[in-house]
Write a protein that holds these residues in place. Structure first.
Motif, PDB file in Angstrom:
ATOM      1  N   ARG A 260       0.822  -1.207   0.000  1.00 21.25           N
ATOM      2  CA  ARG A 260       0.000   0.000   0.000  1.00 21.25           C
ATOM      3  C   ARG A 260       0.859   1.261   0.000  1.00 21.25           C
ATOM      4  O   ARG A 260       0.546   2.237  -0.691  1.00 21.25           O
ATOM      5  N   ALA A 261       1.939   1.244   0.791  1.00 23.26           N
ATOM      6  CA  ALA A 261       2.810   2.413   0.836  1.00 23.26           C
ATOM      7  C   ALA A 261       3.419   2.683  -0.537  1.00 23.26           C
ATOM      8  O   ALA A 261       3.461   3.829  -1.002  1.00 23.26           O
ATOM      9  N   GLN A 262       3.904   1.651  -1.213  1.00 22.53           N
ATOM     10  CA  GLN A 262       4.493   1.833  -2.540  1.00 22.53           C
ATOM     11  C   GLN A 262       3.427   2.253  -3.556  1.00 22.53           C
ATOM     12  O   GLN A 262       3.709   3.011  -4.490  1.00 22.53           O
ATOM     13  N   ALA A 263       2.207   1.760  -3.382  1.00 18.77           N
ATOM     14  CA  ALA A 263       1.128   2.179  -4.284  1.00 18.77           C
ATOM     15  C   ALA A 263       0.880   3.677  -4.160  1.00 18.77           C
ATOM     16  O   ALA A 263       0.686   4.385  -5.161  1.00 18.77           O
ATOM     17  N   GLU A 264       0.875   4.180  -2.925  1.00 18.86           N
ATOM     18  CA  GLU A 264       0.705   5.617  -2.718  1.00 18.86           C
ATOM     19  C   GLU A 264       1.819   6.400  -3.411  1.00 18.86           C
ATOM     20  O   GLU A 264       1.586   7.397  -4.102  1.00 18.86           O
ATOM     21  N   LEU A 265       3.062   5.951  -3.228  1.00 20.40           N
ATOM     22  CA  LEU A 265       4.202   6.646  -3.812  1.00 20.40           C
ATOM     23  C   LEU A 265       4.173   6.602  -5.335  1.00 20.40           C
ATOM     24  O   LEU A 265       4.433   7.606  -6.008  1.00 20.40           O
ATOM     25  N   PHE A 266       3.866   5.432  -5.881  1.00 19.23           N
ATOM     26  CA  PHE A 266       3.869   5.296  -7.333  1.00 19.23           C
ATOM     27  C   PHE A 266       2.751   6.143  -7.939  1.00 19.23           C
ATOM     28  O   PHE A 266       2.933   6.786  -8.982  1.00 19.23           O
ATOM     29  N   PHE A 267       1.600   6.136  -7.303  1.00 21.43           N
ATOM     30  CA  PHE A 267       0.482   6.953  -7.796  1.00 21.43           C
ATOM     31  C   PHE A 267       0.878   8.430  -7.812  1.00 21.43           C
ATOM     32  O   PHE A 267       0.600   9.153  -8.781  1.00 21.43           O
ATOM     33  N   GLN A 268       1.532   8.887  -6.750  1.00 20.17           N
ATOM     34  CA  GLN A 268       1.938  10.288  -6.685  1.00 20.17           C
ATOM     35  C   GLN A 268       2.935  10.611  -7.792  1.00 20.17           C
ATOM     36  O   GLN A 268       2.815  11.634  -8.477  1.00 20.17           O
ATOM     37  N   ALA A 269       3.924   9.720  -8.019  1.00 22.40           N
ATOM     38  CA  ALA A 269       4.919   9.947  -9.069  1.00 22.40           C
ATOM     39  C   ALA A 269       4.279   9.889 -10.453  1.00 22.40           C
ATOM     40  O   ALA A 269       4.624  10.671 -11.342  1.00 22.40           O
ATOM     41  N   LEU A 270       3.352   8.974 -10.634  1.00 22.85           N
ATOM     42  CA  LEU A 270       2.675   8.850 -11.924  1.00 22.85           C
ATOM     43  C   LEU A 270       1.847  10.097 -12.219  1.00 22.85           C
ATOM     44  O   LEU A 270       1.842  10.613 -13.342  1.00 22.85           O
ATOM     45  N   TRP A 271       1.156  10.590 -11.206  1.00 21.03           N
ATOM     46  CA  TRP A 271       0.309  11.757 -11.398  1.00 21.03           C
ATOM     47  C   TRP A 271       1.157  12.999 -11.691  1.00 21.03           C
ATOM     48  O   TRP A 271       0.780  13.849 -12.512  1.00 21.03           O
ATOM     49  N   ALA A 272       2.330  13.101 -11.041  1.00 23.30           N
ATOM     50  CA  ALA A 272       3.207  14.251 -11.275  1.00 23.30           C
ATOM     51  C   ALA A 272       3.710  14.286 -12.713  1.00 23.30           C
ATOM     52  O   ALA A 272       3.952  15.364 -13.278  1.00 23.30           O
ATOM     53  N   ALA A 273       3.869  13.100 -13.341  1.00 23.47           N
ATOM     54  CA  ALA A 273       4.367  13.021 -14.720  1.00 23.47           C
ATOM     55  C   ALA A 273       3.242  12.974 -15.748  1.00 23.47           C
ATOM     56  O   ALA A 273       3.508  12.924 -16.948  1.00 23.47           O
ATOM     57  N   ASN A 274       2.005  13.001 -15.296  1.00 22.12           N
ATOM     58  CA  ASN A 274       0.844  12.816 -16.169  1.00 22.12           C
ATOM     59  C   ASN A 274       0.462  14.141 -16.838  1.00 22.12           C
ATOM     60  O   ASN A 274      -0.547  14.771 -16.507  1.00 22.12           O
ATOM     61  N   GLU A 275       1.269  14.572 -17.800  1.00 22.36           N
ATOM     62  CA  GLU A 275       1.054  15.866 -18.443  1.00 22.36           C
ATOM     63  C   GLU A 275      -0.223  15.885 -19.280  1.00 22.36           C
ATOM     64  O   GLU A 275      -0.777  16.956 -19.552  1.00 22.36           O
ATOM     65  N   ASP A 276      -0.703  14.721 -19.710  1.00 21.14           N
ATOM     66  CA  ASP A 276      -1.932  14.648 -20.500  1.00 21.14           C
ATOM     67  C   ASP A 276      -3.190  14.651 -19.639  1.00 21.14           C
ATOM     68  O   ASP A 276      -4.309  14.598 -20.168  1.00 21.14           O
ATOM     69  N   ASN A 277      -2.997  14.678 -18.304  1.00 24.72           N
ATOM     70  CA  ASN A 277      -4.133  14.647 -17.370  1.00 24.72           C
ATOM     71  C   ASN A 277      -5.056  13.461 -17.627  1.00 24.72           C
ATOM     72  O   ASN A 277      -6.288  13.575 -17.591  1.00 24.72           O
ATOM     73  N   LEU A 278      -4.455  12.306 -17.888  1.00 27.33           N
ATOM     74  CA  LEU A 278      -5.248  11.094 -18.038  1.00 27.33           C
ATOM     75  C   LEU A 278      -5.924  10.773 -16.713  1.00 27.33           C
ATOM     76  O   LEU A 278      -5.300  10.892 -15.645  1.00 27.33           O
ATOM     77  N   PRO A 279      -7.187  10.364 -16.715  1.00 28.15           N
ATOM     78  CA  PRO A 279      -7.858  10.029 -15.446  1.00 28.15           C
ATOM     79  C   PRO A 279      -7.292   8.728 -14.863  1.00 28.15           C
ATOM     80  O   PRO A 279      -7.426   7.661 -15.461  1.00 28.15           O
TER      81      PRO A 279
END
Length: 801
Positions: A260-279
């Motif tokens: 769960r902790a890594q999921a939180e971190l990965f989600f945050q990193a993925l969202w920071a790089a999500n320039e297309d604002n994919l849902p």
């Protein structure tokens, strides 16, 4: 819930005309195993691939039998997930509506409204969808014989998942009870991933095995990345650009992360790089139910392009739009990987598409081994131990809640449950004595005097105790959690109580994909404020670090130890192992490789055991105690699935005496006596067995209260009644679970020879261990660059440019 899609009219022998037409109208032909279950007059275990129509196969006999109406509860469906019961209910509604069948279908879970539950006790539906815990609760009521007296079918979904833990044992005891109430019922177990079909059939109490065509091989491979996997760590963040590219090219992607902790971190990193604002959504078990349901609804509606998830989405919710699965981090278990792969292309005869992202260099090797196992359809799994006695204690108490019982008849009934087929009468009587009196050391206390013998039947001493016992049904003993709320009162989710206690106002942590600041602890809730600009502390969730399976560990060891097979590995990994072979030696089957070398002013001792994280952690505790006794001055250790590294003042000159099996066993017994692991295990056992009641009318014990109570009981029993039933159960479970000493013994059995290499510097295989979190303190701005520089320097020292 499908048949096989073909052109033309279905040849549907055995189906009533209306049902045959229903298949034909959809261009389907019933699978042979769907038709075979129509005539099954004994229990069956159906093993079929994801999307192969298992659920329809399980329900088709019931739909046909009920086409003209029913009388009371006819079919019981049991699944491990509440969300899965809701999904099945939606799927079942389609054929019922299409065929205009007079069938009432309802669910009965912890989320069901109390008024509806009360009504179901007097007026049950034709088909009831439930979970093991809710079934156990229903069987504890005096109305159980009337509710289940006409039951004809039981459908158990995702049976393999239930069989892996005590929930399955509880369910099999409930199934034995149902057979006592309705001897003619037929049970059908459904599963897609089974490593030992006969063992699972035996778990059901003896079932006929029905295999479906396994379908096409999955399209699964490692995800190519511009940057190589790092030497250590578990985040997989280096692959964020490639993961985003995969998301863009798919309809819907599930990204599985092991913790769960890594999921939180990965989600945050993925969202920071999500320039297309994919849902993109986040889903794991510590988020609030509202947050999880919101993500599930968005997935079902096709509104998300991706969801980052843990095992909370492992099982069979049918989201047809999912056409890609990405596993970040080694799966640790081949069966789990196959289960997760099946979430993509949830259709029969359509290959599932999946990509794997190893988190570090060791995991590259593990992922290659896992991919080979998938290709060979070689699933892993350990033999199940006999049914646990704490679950049986709870079952006896719940049986008494439903009414007086005869001990001889109950013993005979329990023996029909697969996990308890070899239960001795002495063990049963021990459980009965505990349920009645609490056992020798506790029988003087009224609170544990719960059963009495009257007219040859056991019954509750105080009928009012039934309410308390029902409130504590279940075998899942959750880690104590503290709710996290915004100042507005909105619930974000939960973190471990121990983690919450470590926070002070101003500390930050991740939850729900956002960084929040802890403001206060009020009324057992953490009050927080969003703080997106701060670096978070990370909530550590207990029990989430999965250990590599024994079978996968053997594959990894064989791959590393055979240079002729290194061509199967990426070039940088081949070079890493080649330098290791020249500088020291390669781990290989039959030989336990140990290394001693100096680094940073201390001596280091590495053991490449490949025994899984829990076992290597225990080995570290035992070896440091032994090294302390030998005067070597151990300073600390770290462990992974693959290896153990201990640093000390003086070097290990001969590892053989430290690794002596009897010495390790003796050290384990000494260490466990006063250890928190034993007390924690005892608390779980005592809670399941009913000695400790966490939920009481109008109140619930906090984690600290429950721990305090269980610690006092543990110390009392250890002093005055060390052979108490619960102490014996605790010793068995501690050795098999968190401690995993059996894996240490298995390591020594498969590696009888010890090879000790004494070297003048760190080796290529040991270098990543020195880079693990907490071993190389790197703080402040530019942490990633500093970490890479530290890794480069260390690997250069180990002989790798």
């Amino acid at each position: 819930m499908t048949g096989e899609r073909r052109s033309g009219t279905a040849a549907s022998a055995g189906l009533p005309a209306a049902f045959a037409q229903w298949f034909s109208d959809r261009g389907w032909t019933p699978h042979p195993y769907q038709l075979a279950l129509l005539d099954a007059d004994r229990d069956s275990l159906l093993i079929a691939p994801t999307g192969g129509g298992k659920t329809l196969a399980g329900f088709l006999p019931s739909l046909i039998a009920l086409r003209n109406g029913g009388q009371g509860l006819h079919t019981l469906y049991v699944s491990p997930l509440k969300a899965l019961t809701a999904d099945i209910g939606r799927n079942l509604a389609r054929p019922v509506a299409d065929l205009n069948l007079p069938i009432r279908i309802e669910d009965r879970t912890g989320d069901t409204a109390n008024a509806k539950r009360q009504r179901q006790r007097t007026d049950p539906p034709d088909i009831l969808l439930t979970t093991p815990e809710s079934l156990a609760l229903m069987l504890s009521y005096p109305e159980a014989p009337r509710i289940f007296g006409n039951l004809r079918r039981v459908v158990i979904d995702e049976l393999h998942a239930l069989a892996e833990n005590k929930r399955g044992d509880q369910l099999m005891l409930c199934l034995a009870r149902l057979r006592g109430l309705s001897p003619d019922l037929v049970a059908t177990g459904l599963s897609a991933t089974v490593e030992d079909p006969q063992a699972l059939a035996d778990f059901m109490g003896g079932a006929a095995i029905l295999h479906a065509d396994p379908g096409p091989d999955p399209d699964i491979a490692m995800l190519p990345t511009a940057r190589p996997a790092p030497w250590s760590g578990g985040g997989g963040h280096y692959a964020i650009p490639e993961v985003l590219e995969q998301i863009r090219g798919a309809n819907t992607t599930i990204i599985f992360i092991n913790t769960r902790a890594q999921a939180e971190l990965f989600f945050q990193a993925l969202w920071a790089a999500n320039e297309d604002n994919l849902p993109i959504g986040l889903h794991h078990g510590s988020l609030s139910r509202e947050a999880r349901e919101k993500v599930e609804a968005a997935m079902a509606a096709g509104k998300l392009r991706a969801v980052v998830a843990t095992g909370s989405l492992d099982l069979g919710i049918d989201w047809g739009a999912v056409d890609l699965v990405i596993q970040v981090g080694a799966p640790k278990n081949v069966k789990r990987l196959v289960q997760r792969i099946g979430r993509a292309n949830h259709r029969y005869n359509a290959p599932s598409r999946a990509r794997i992202v190893p988190a570090n260099r060791f995991e590259v090797i593990e992922c290659v081994a896992a991919l080979q196992a998938v290709a060979e359809r070689d699933l892993d799994g350990d033999p199940r131990p006999p049914g646990p006695l704490d679950v049986l204690c709870q079952h006896i108490l719940l049986t008494a809640c439903s009414g007086p019982f005869d001990a001889d008849r109950l013993f005979a009934e329990v023996r029909t449950a697969g996990p308890y087929g070899k239960l001795s009468r002495a063990a049963f009587d021990d459980c009965l004595d505990f349920a009645a009196t609490g056992g020798y050391a506790l029988r003087a206390y009224d609170r544990w005097q719960r059963l009495m013998l009257r007219d040859g039947h056991w019954q509750l001493r105080d009928p009012r105790a039934a309410r308390n016992l029902r409130m504590n049904i279940g075998t899942i003993v959750d880690t104590e959690m503290t709710r996290v709320r915004l100042r507005s009162g909105n619930l974000l989710g939960e973190v471990e109580e121990g983690f919450a206690a470590s926070l002070v106002p101003g500390d930050t942590f991740l939850i729900g994909g956002q960084t929040v600041r802890m403001d206060a602890l009020r009324e057992l809730s953490l009050v927080v404020t969003p703080q997106p600009s701060r670096n978070p502390k990370i909530a550590v969730y207990s029990g989430t670090k999965l250990a590599m399976s024994t079978q996968l560990a053997h594959r990894v060891l064989s791959l590393i130890g055979d240079p002729a097979r290194h061509a199967e590995l990426p070039p940088d990994t081949r070079e890493w192992l080649a330098v290791q072979g020249r500088m020291s030696s390669l781990p290989q089957p039959g030989v336990l490789l140990c290394e001693t070398f100096p680094h940073a002013g201390h001596s280091h001792f590495a053991v490449y055991g490949f025994a899984g994280r829990n076992a290597m952690q225990t080995l570290g505790l035992l070896l440091t105690r032994a090294m302390e006794q030998a005067g070597l001055g151990p300073l600390g250790f770290l462990s992974t699935d693959y290896a153990l590294l201990i640093w000390s003042v003086d070097p290990v000159t001969d590892p053989a005496p430290l690794l002596d099996r009897e010495r390790l066993r003796h050290g384990l017994d000494q260490w466990l006596g006063d250890n928190a692991v034993m007390k924690r295990t005892f608390r779980n056992v005592a809670t399941v067995a009913g000695l400790i009641q966490r939920n009481l009318p109008g109140a619930r014990k906090s984690g600290r209260q429950a721990t305090f109570s269980s610690d006092i009981l543990y110390d009392t029993l250890r002093r005055y009644d060390p052979d108490h039933l619960l102490m014996r159960i605790t010793a068995t479970e501690a050795g098999r679970g968190l401690v995993d000493f059996g894996r240490i013994e298995e390591m020594l059995d498969r590696s009888p020879l010890i090879e000790h290499r004494r070297l003048d510097r760190v080796t290529p295989l040991a270098a990543p261990l020195l880079l693990e979190v907490g071993r190389v303190p790197i703080k402040g701005q530019g942490r990633e660059r500093l970490a890479e520089a530290e890794a480069a320097a260390l690997m250069a020292e180990a002989g790798l440019a």
